[in-house]
Design a protein around this motif. Structure first.
Motif, PDB file in Angstrom:
ATOM      1  N   GLN A 186       0.920  -1.257   0.039  1.00 44.57           N
ATOM      2  CA  GLN A 186       0.053  -0.123   0.137  1.00 44.57           C
ATOM      3  C   GLN A 186       0.892   1.350  -0.057  1.00 44.57           C
ATOM      4  O   GLN A 186       0.521   2.353  -0.500  1.00 44.57           O
ATOM      5  CB  GLN A 186      -0.806   0.033   1.220  1.00 44.57           C
ATOM      6  N   TRP A 187       1.963   1.374   0.691  1.00 43.79           N
ATOM      7  CA  TRP A 187       2.412   2.219   0.864  1.00 43.79           C
ATOM      8  C   TRP A 187       3.317   2.893  -0.578  1.00 43.79           C
ATOM      9  O   TRP A 187       3.522   3.941  -0.827  1.00 43.79           O
ATOM     10  CB  TRP A 187       3.974   2.117   1.778  1.00 43.79           C
ATOM     11  N   ASP A 232       0.597   4.594  -2.512  1.00 44.85           N
ATOM     12  CA  ASP A 232       0.158   5.948  -1.916  1.00 44.85           C
ATOM     13  C   ASP A 232       1.299   6.751  -2.374  1.00 44.85           C
ATOM     14  O   ASP A 232       1.121   8.236  -2.541  1.00 44.85           O
ATOM     15  CB  ASP A 232       0.261   5.819  -0.316  1.00 44.85           C
ATOM     16  N   SER A 255       1.033  10.259  -4.523  1.00 43.26           N
ATOM     17  CA  SER A 255       1.371  11.451  -4.099  1.00 43.26           C
ATOM     18  C   SER A 255       2.195  12.308  -5.088  1.00 43.26           C
ATOM     19  O   SER A 255       2.458  13.658  -4.886  1.00 43.26           O
ATOM     20  CB  SER A 255       2.208  11.268  -2.795  1.00 43.26           C
TER      21      SER A 255
END
Length: 452
Positions: A201-202, A205, A209
């Motif tokens: 998930q990171w 994300d 961004s």
């Protein structure tokens, strides 16, 4: 177990022909020596890529260095060259010798692609290179750039507006998506990264961004690639970066070899018949480790021995090389689930291009349990204060396997390495880790603690 025919043969025939498949199907750790390995001169006769192709890639990266240095300040020290340190890990060597009760002759180094600038993984080599190659081609075709120009001019509104007419798509388990997404967005492309279910998930994300369009799937890597391909086919201005078959990606990775040689020269390490080099490379679809291995063979020829490391649940390259069916078979055909915490290696079907290119050059392949990856992750952190993501630790397992398993000793004997092995240099290729968020890395470390 799959009861249907696989390429016209039932499972019993496969098991009779390739006995190692029994352990692979049970997701046990295995170590395979490539029976098709031959001397470099013989192996290089039918190659579609050459040393000149790798030199061309190196020159292209040097042309882009002024631009890279300008838009990614973290590369200013290296003047825009994206390169990683080579670090001797003697404390880790002692620790694993004690932990696994074996002796590793020679020195052990870590090639820290885990700390490459911009995207923190080996994919910063091939992924960024292919984006830049495409950008150069478009700019040159539209008479906006020539080889003699200072490429730092690309950091302008004019070029960003020009590139914004075009799109890039890629399918990824995580790290390739990071490198392509970050680079494409920076230069001005509209970029979509199709992410498989196992992508962390990171990573999703972080891409969002940076202004990257991320599409998530409940399926594995193959589905993400398929959807990325579809997107490109529906838009003539969309360029698909094909991790499975791209020669451009492959060449970007191959440039690492000449830079590694320079690093070895700087610390007075000789590689020749009496001083062999062993390199252990984590492997997913195959492009990154394949490109690096190809570059190393071009330089060191028969004096370098390259081994791929894969998760026990995703041994796609081993399956393809061993059966010589390459991308015609996948791990799911044999009931192997392709589920692993080593997200960058969670690939069910290997690159046929890479497998066929390296089938006479790769020394062998081995598989690693996720639990082993976590144990090694903690050991490296404790002994060297270096933190990697789980998939990168498949590289450390290579040296352990080579000297703990009978087939490893057979390899040394077959290649007349019994005397020279005491002068060996071992390099574990750390493929990712520096961009992992601290809380995530803490969870990895805790899992390693639980394995003790």
């Amino acid at each position: 177990m799959n009861k249907e025919l696989i390429l016209g043969k039932n499972i019993q025939n496969w098991l009779w022909e390739y006995p190692l498949l029994r352990k692979m199907i049970k997701t046990e750790e295995v170590f395979w020596i490539n029976p098709k390995l031959t001397n470099f001169n013989e192996a290089s006769k039918n190659l579609s890529l050459t040393e000149e192709d790798v030199l061309d890639a190196r020159n292209r990266l040097e042309r882009f260095a002024p631009y890279i240095s300008k838009v990614f300040p973290e590369t200013m020290k290296t003047k825009g060259i994206i390169e990683s340190p080579l670090v001797e890990i003697s404390n880790m060597k002692k620790l694993i010798e004690n932990q696994y009760d074996f002796y590793l002759p020679g020195n052990l180094f870590l090639k820290c692609d885990s700390h490459l600038p911009i995207s923190g993984s080996i994919k910063a080599r091939g992924g960024i290179y292919e984006v830049l190659t495409h950008a150069e081609k478009l700019a040159a075709e539209n008479n906006k750039l020539s080889l003699e120009d200072d490429y730092s001019v690309l950091d302008s509104n004019e070029f960003r507006e020009f590139f914004s007419q075009y799109s890039i798509a890629v399918g990824s388990t995580g790290n390739l998506g990071l490198s392509i997404g970050i680079m494409s967005a920076k230069i001005g492309f509209n970029v979509t990264v199709h992410m498989s279910a196992d992508a962390k998930q990171w990573k999703k994300d972080l891409l969002k961004s940076k202004g990257v369009n991320v599409i998530e799937y409940d399926s594995d890597y193959s589905k993400a690639v398929e959807e990325g391909r579809k997107q490109a086919l529906s838009d003539e201005k969309c360029y698909f970066i094909d991790d499975e078959n791209s020669k451009t990606l492959f060449l970007g990775y191959a440039v690492a070899a000449s830079r590694l040689k320079q690093q070895l020269d700087e610390i007075n390490i000789i590689i020749d018949k009496d001083h062999p080099l062993f390199v252990y490379l984590p492997c997913g679809v195959g492009g990154g480790p394949g490109g690096v291995a190809f570059g190393l063979k071009l330089i060191f020829k028969d004096n370098v021995h390259c081994f791929f490391g894969e998760p026990t649940h995703s041994p796609c390259m081993l399956l393809g090389l061993m059966t010589q069916e390459h991308d015609r078979v996948c791990v799911q055909d044999f009931g192997i689930d392709n589920i692993t915490d080593a997200d960058g290696l969670a690939v069910g079907r290997a690159s046929g291009f890479v497998g066929k290119t390296l089938e006479h050059m790769i020394s062998g392949d081995y598989t690693v349990q996720d639990e082993t990856l976590y144990t090694l992750l903690k050991s490296l952190a404790d002994s060297e204060n270096i933190y990697l993501e789980p998939s990168a630790l498949a590289s450390i397992a290579g040296a352990i396997n080579l000297f703990k398993i009978d087939s490893g000793y057979k390899y040394l004997s077959k290649n007349s390495l019994e005397k020279s092995i005491k002068n060996a240099t071992h390099i574990s290729w750390a493929t990712g880790g520096s961009m992992v968020p601290k809380n995530e890395m803490y969870q990895y470390y805790r899992k390693g603690s639980l394995q003790d």
